[in-house]
Design a protein around this motif. Structure first.
Motif, PDB file in Angstrom:
ATOM      1  N   TYR A  67       0.829  -1.208   0.000  1.00  0.00           N
ATOM      2  CA  TYR A  67       0.000   0.000   0.000  1.00  0.00           C
ATOM      3  C   TYR A  67       0.867   1.264   0.000  1.00  0.00           C
ATOM      4  CZ  TYR A  67      -2.785   3.837   1.824  1.00  0.00           C
ATOM      5  OH  TYR A  67      -3.367   5.072   2.002  1.00  0.00           O
ATOM      6  N   TYR A  68       1.885   1.315   0.843  1.00  0.00           N
ATOM      7  CA  TYR A  68       2.724   2.515   0.902  1.00  0.00           C
ATOM      8  C   TYR A  68       3.483   2.728  -0.403  1.00  0.00           C
ATOM      9  CZ  TYR A  68       1.754   3.113   5.886  1.00  0.00           C
ATOM     10  OH  TYR A  68       1.131   3.324   7.094  1.00  0.00           O
ATOM     11  N   LYS A 122       0.789   4.095  -2.856  1.00  0.00           N
ATOM     12  CA  LYS A 122       0.464   5.488  -2.524  1.00  0.00           C
ATOM     13  C   LYS A 122       1.571   6.427  -2.985  1.00  0.00           C
ATOM     14  CE  LYS A 122      -0.696   8.393   1.480  1.00  0.00           C
ATOM     15  NZ  LYS A 122      -0.886   8.376   2.967  1.00  0.00           N
ATOM     16  N   LYS A 134       1.177   9.359  -5.982  1.00  0.00           N
ATOM     17  CA  LYS A 134       1.443  10.781  -5.716  1.00  0.00           C
ATOM     18  C   LYS A 134       2.502  11.330  -6.665  1.00  0.00           C
ATOM     19  CE  LYS A 134       0.003  11.130  -0.885  1.00  0.00           C
ATOM     20  NZ  LYS A 134       0.409  11.480   0.501  1.00  0.00           N
ATOM     21  N   ILE A 148      -7.163   8.384  -3.334  1.00  0.00           N
ATOM     22  CA  ILE A 148      -6.271   7.336  -2.834  1.00  0.00           C
ATOM     23  C   ILE A 148      -6.828   6.855  -1.502  1.00  0.00           C
ATOM     24  CG2 ILE A 148      -3.935   6.756  -2.089  1.00  0.00           C
ATOM     25  CD1 ILE A 148      -2.887   8.986  -3.880  1.00  0.00           C
ATOM     26  N   SER A 151      -7.304   5.237   2.244  1.00  0.00           N
ATOM     27  CA  SER A 151      -6.459   5.121   3.424  1.00  0.00           C
ATOM     28  C   SER A 151      -6.002   3.676   3.560  1.00  0.00           C
ATOM     29  CB  SER A 151      -7.233   5.533   4.676  1.00  0.00           C
ATOM     30  OG  SER A 151      -8.299   4.595   4.919  1.00  0.00           O
TER      31      SER A 151
END
Length: 416
Positions: free
Chosen positions: A319-320, A323, A327, A335, A337
């Protein structure tokens, strides 16, 4: 789960290949001197296409010496093969050719130019022939890329690298969809579960029946799970379609759709650590939640300690990376959480059922029977022997006491 390696296509000749190499090398004087063809994959490593390694020797007017190079040729089964009609209904051959001509070059540019990542993410394409349903790829083994063991599976280092690159692929595809609206509207809605065809249903049902029969070998598992597996036989497609139906709140992108060890290739540094991984085989690419790629990967291809104990952590890692890439690419959509994405992952969890109970045992098959889509469909003695031997194998019998409770405790073997 993308047929055991078949014989070379009769049309794959010097006359067919020479003009394509002239275009690829941008040299009309190229003359193909020698052509050798051999199967590119071993038994159990490919179920949805014919893969051959093509070694060519050629000469050109501007070179005194002959050159030798190898490519990979990926093509469909013959029209007489039972798998041909089934797979055609899923549109997989047209889709993959579209991917290599229209989608992957754009994604590669996004990754290189806007993310600043110079590593390869896909194999380069030599030629696409839509009449023959054939794609010629560069042979990445020449750059020391290789497929990891489908039996040993991926450790944490390999898994982290693959999740990082998968997140890059998913992010770039989501941005492409924003910049070119409608690009994924046609033919990207036919994953293993979809509203257009249920071609895989008899295979899935036949394999689940073989699983049910194999529970006779373990009285405890039979008592606890046989009724649930028997009920699943008639509901697997309904549950699968439900698990992949759209949710307006989900983050959606282009998924690989068939993400397991044989469909990725790793490159290593001098110390033997993986430093890059590329994705291959885009026949089942589908516009859906990236959670289906994660479930499929976790259920078929990562080592057992990671599979049972570290899935939430691996979802967080992915996920990180996702993300961050979204960006950097200036994605304008919502996006989710981490909490919302973990929920999305849980909501797609039935994907782990068919991956774990139907596809993974076939992927790990090492028996003597011919492994093929035809064997999954056939009511012949050979087909029955194949399916029974898939589940009677000791390594699968050892795994069932782990995988069945894992799925059952999540409510995935109950009525849904």
């Amino acid at each position: 789960m993308a047929e055991e390696a078949s014989s070379e296509p009769q049309w794959l000749t010097e006359k067919w290949l020479e003009p394509k190499l002239r275009v690829y090398f941008k040299n009309e004087s190229l003359k193909l001197e020698k052509l050798e063809i051999r199967p590119a994959v071993a038994k159990g490593e490919n179920y949805a296409s014919v893969m051959n390694r093509v070694e060519v020797e050629f000469s050109t007017k501007d070179s005194l010496e002959k050159s030798t190079i190898t490519f990979l040729a990926k093509s469909t089964f013959s029209d007489k093969d039972p798998a041909s009609d089934l797979l055609s209904d899923y549109g997989i051959y047209t889709r993959e050719m579209d991917m290599y001509e229209q989608i992957l070059p754009y994604l590669a540019d996004l990754v290189h130019e806007e993310l600043g990542d110079s590593r390869k993410l896909f194999a380069g394409t030599v030629s696409v022939d839509r009449e023959k349903n054939c794609i010629i790829f560069e042979d990445l083994s020449l750059e020391h890329y290789k497929v990891a063991s489908r039996l040993e599976k991926l450790d944490l280092e390999h898994t982290h690298l693959l999740l990082e690159r998968l997140a890059t692929f998913h992010a770039a595809a989501a941005v492409l969809a924003e910049r070119r609206p409608g690009i994924f509207e046609r033919n990207y809605d036919r994953g293993f579960f979809n509203k257009h065809t249920r071609g895989y249903e008899p295979i899935m049902q036949n394999l689940l029946q073989a699983l049910s029969r194999s529970l006779e070998l373990n009285p405890d598992l039979k008592q606890r799970y046989q009724d649930k597996i028997n009920r699943l036989i008639n509901n697997v497609m309904d549950y699968g379609e439900k698990s992949t139906s759209g949710d307006p709140h989900d983050f959606i992108t282009l998924c690989h759709g068939d993400l397991w060890t044989t469909n990725v290739m790793f490159q290593y540094d001098e110390q033997g650590h993986p430093n890059n991984v590329i994705l291959i085989d885009f026949q089942f690419s589908v516009w859906n939640s990236p959670a289906i790629d994660l479930h499929y990967l976790f259920s078929t291809s990562i080592q057992e300690n990671l599979r049972w104990k570290r899935q939430p952590e691996l979802v967080q890692f992915y996920y990180y990376k996702l993300k961050d890439s979204l960006k950097k690419l200036n994605y304008t959509g919502q996006i989710p959480s981490l909490f919302d994405f973990q929920q999305q992952f849980q909501n797609r969890a039935f994907y782990a059922v068919f991956s774990s109970l139907i596809f993974e045992p076939c992927m790990l098959y090492t028996g003597k029977e011919k492994a093929s889509i035809e064997q999954g469909l056939s009511g012949s003695e050979s087909g029955l022997r194949f399916r029974n031997s898939v589940y009677e194998a000791q390594h699968i019998q050892d795994k069932l006491p782990l995988v069945l409770p894992f799925l059952d405790q999540l409510g995935l073997l109950d009525e849904m």
